[in-house]
Design a protein around this motif. Structure first.
Motif, PDB file in Angstrom:
ATOM      1  N   ASN A  83       0.057  11.526   3.256  1.00 42.05           N
ATOM      2  CA  ASN A  83      -0.860  10.395   3.358  1.00 42.05           C
ATOM      3  C   ASN A  83      -0.713   9.358   2.246  1.00 42.05           C
ATOM      4  OD1 ASN A  83      -2.236  11.437   5.698  1.00 42.05           O
ATOM      5  ND2 ASN A  83      -3.197  12.938   4.347  1.00 42.05           N
ATOM      6  N   MET A  84       0.237   9.540   1.329  1.00 44.52           N
ATOM      7  CA  MET A  84       0.396   8.606   0.216  1.00 44.52           C
ATOM      8  C   MET A  84       1.840   8.120   0.152  1.00 44.52           C
ATOM      9  SD  MET A  84      -0.244   9.165  -3.893  1.00 44.52           S
ATOM     10  CE  MET A  84      -1.971   9.571  -3.658  1.00 44.52           C
ATOM     11  N   LEU A  85       1.993   6.793   0.021  1.00 45.75           N
ATOM     12  CA  LEU A  85       3.321   6.197  -0.018  1.00 45.75           C
ATOM     13  C   LEU A  85       3.444   5.256  -1.207  1.00 45.75           C
ATOM     14  CD1 LEU A  85       2.233   6.254   3.176  1.00 45.75           C
ATOM     15  CD2 LEU A  85       4.506   5.326   3.591  1.00 45.75           C
ATOM     16  N   ALA A  86       4.618   5.255  -1.816  1.00 43.73           N
ATOM     17  CA  ALA A  86       4.969   4.226  -2.794  1.00 43.73           C
ATOM     18  C   ALA A  86       5.748   3.145  -2.062  1.00 43.73           C
ATOM     19  CB  ALA A  86       5.810   4.822  -3.918  1.00 43.73           C
ATOM     20  N   ARG A  87       5.482   1.871  -2.376  1.00 45.93           N
ATOM     21  CA  ARG A  87       6.114   0.780  -1.644  1.00 45.93           C
ATOM     22  C   ARG A  87       6.482  -0.367  -2.584  1.00 45.93           C
ATOM     23  NH1 ARG A  87       1.801  -1.732   2.392  1.00 45.93           N
ATOM     24  NH2 ARG A  87       2.409  -3.758   1.579  1.00 45.93           N
ATOM     25  N   PHE A  88       7.434  -1.183  -2.168  1.00 46.81           N
ATOM     26  CA  PHE A  88       7.834  -2.349  -2.964  1.00 46.81           C
ATOM     27  C   PHE A  88       8.189  -3.478  -1.993  1.00 46.81           C
ATOM     28  CE2 PHE A  88       9.492  -5.219  -5.859  1.00 46.81           C
ATOM     29  CZ  PHE A  88       9.423  -4.749  -7.162  1.00 46.81           C
ATOM     30  N   GLU A  89       7.404  -4.532  -2.039  1.00 47.93           N
ATOM     31  CA  GLU A  89       7.626  -5.672  -1.139  1.00 47.93           C
ATOM     32  C   GLU A  89       8.477  -6.740  -1.812  1.00 47.93           C
ATOM     33  OE1 GLU A  89       5.107  -9.263   1.081  1.00 47.93           O
ATOM     34  OE2 GLU A  89       4.051  -7.505   0.292  1.00 47.93           O
TER      35      GLU A  89
END
Length: 266
Positions: A83-89
């Motif tokens: 249920n937890m994600l690391a992201r980079f836009e």
């Protein structure tokens, strides 16, 4: 013996249940990548208008406006757990505005004024964040998260061609060709977002996202350019100018930015 057997059985049951629960917590996917189209107007707030100086005010005074601006972004995501994600836009916004004005109101007019203006600028967006998924039911899920943002504003390029023209002879009676640059800047801070996805199939989804941030801006303060007279003989008379415009330095909440995306999960 019965007591030891019962304890052993209980331990085995608890251990199996625990491992089963841990197994359920393992992410269904490891990675996701989203491609999105974003609202442009939300990225052109008052601070940036100030950096454009008189150009933006003059642009809005009159004329038929055409907006070919576009904002795109790519966001890789990594599952920390289910249920937890690391992201980079990574985002690029290309501002491309033009306007055209012709003062001729009837065929009987012998003279007219024509003005053509353009405004162009690029905004680069670098936004890491953490995302939490919740309310997952069948092929629908919702999520929210927090971000840290850095936005880089390139200089703004402004052109303004102004013509006085005799229609019968199709000759210029006056005018100038103005090319100018307004200094850019940056913004940085933190924010939050929320959104949802609909799974079209197991590995593909479409969704929408809304975000806002509290940002510190440093944008603008110099406007400079060259204005060329259109009716003088060669070489044309030119005027070089540079002056300070209203700049912005301080904190401000950004407008709510909406995004529509398609994602691949793997």
């Amino acid at each position: 013996m019965k007591t030891k057997s019962f304890i052993s059985l209980l331990f085995a049951s608890v251990t199996t249940t625990s491992f089963a629960q841990l197994e359920k917590q393992e992410p269904k996917y490891k990675w996701s990548i989203s491609a999105a189209i974003n609202s442009v107007e939300a990225q052109v707030g008052d601070p940036e208008h100030a950096s454009w100086g008189y150009a933006y005010a003059n642009f809005n005074n009159f004329g038929d406006k055409i907006n070919k601006s576009l904002s795109l972004s790519i966001t890789p995501k990594y599952f920390i757990n289910e249920n937890m994600l690391a992201r980079f836009e990574f985002g690029l916004t290309n501002i491309n505005l033009s306007s055209y004005y012709n003062a001729q109101t009837s065929s009987s007019n012998t003279n007219t004024i024509i003005e053509y203006q353009t405004i162009e600028q690029k905004i680069y967006r670098y936004i890491p964040g953490i995302q939490w998924n919740f309310l997952r039911k069948k092929f629908i899920e919702s999520y929210c998260g927090i971000t840290v943002s850095y936005l880089h504003y390139n200089h703004m390029a402004y052109t303004n061609r102004f013509e006085g023209r005799n229609l019968q002879s199709n000759t210029l009676t006056g005018g100038f060709d103005d090319k100018a640059i307004a200094i850019g800047g940056f913004a940085m801070g933190g924010g939050a977002f929320m959104g949802g996805n609909i799974y079209l199939q197991k590995h593909i989804s479409v969704g929408a996202e809304f975000s806002t941030s509290l940002l510190y801006y440093e944008i603008g303060d110099t406007f400079s350019g060259v204005s060329t007279d259109l009716i003088n003989p060669n070489p044309s008379t030119t005027q070089i100018y540079s002056y300070s415009t209203t700049s912005y330095k301080g904190f401000q909440f950004s407008k709510i930015l909406s995004s529509f995306n398609i994602s691949i999960w793997f």
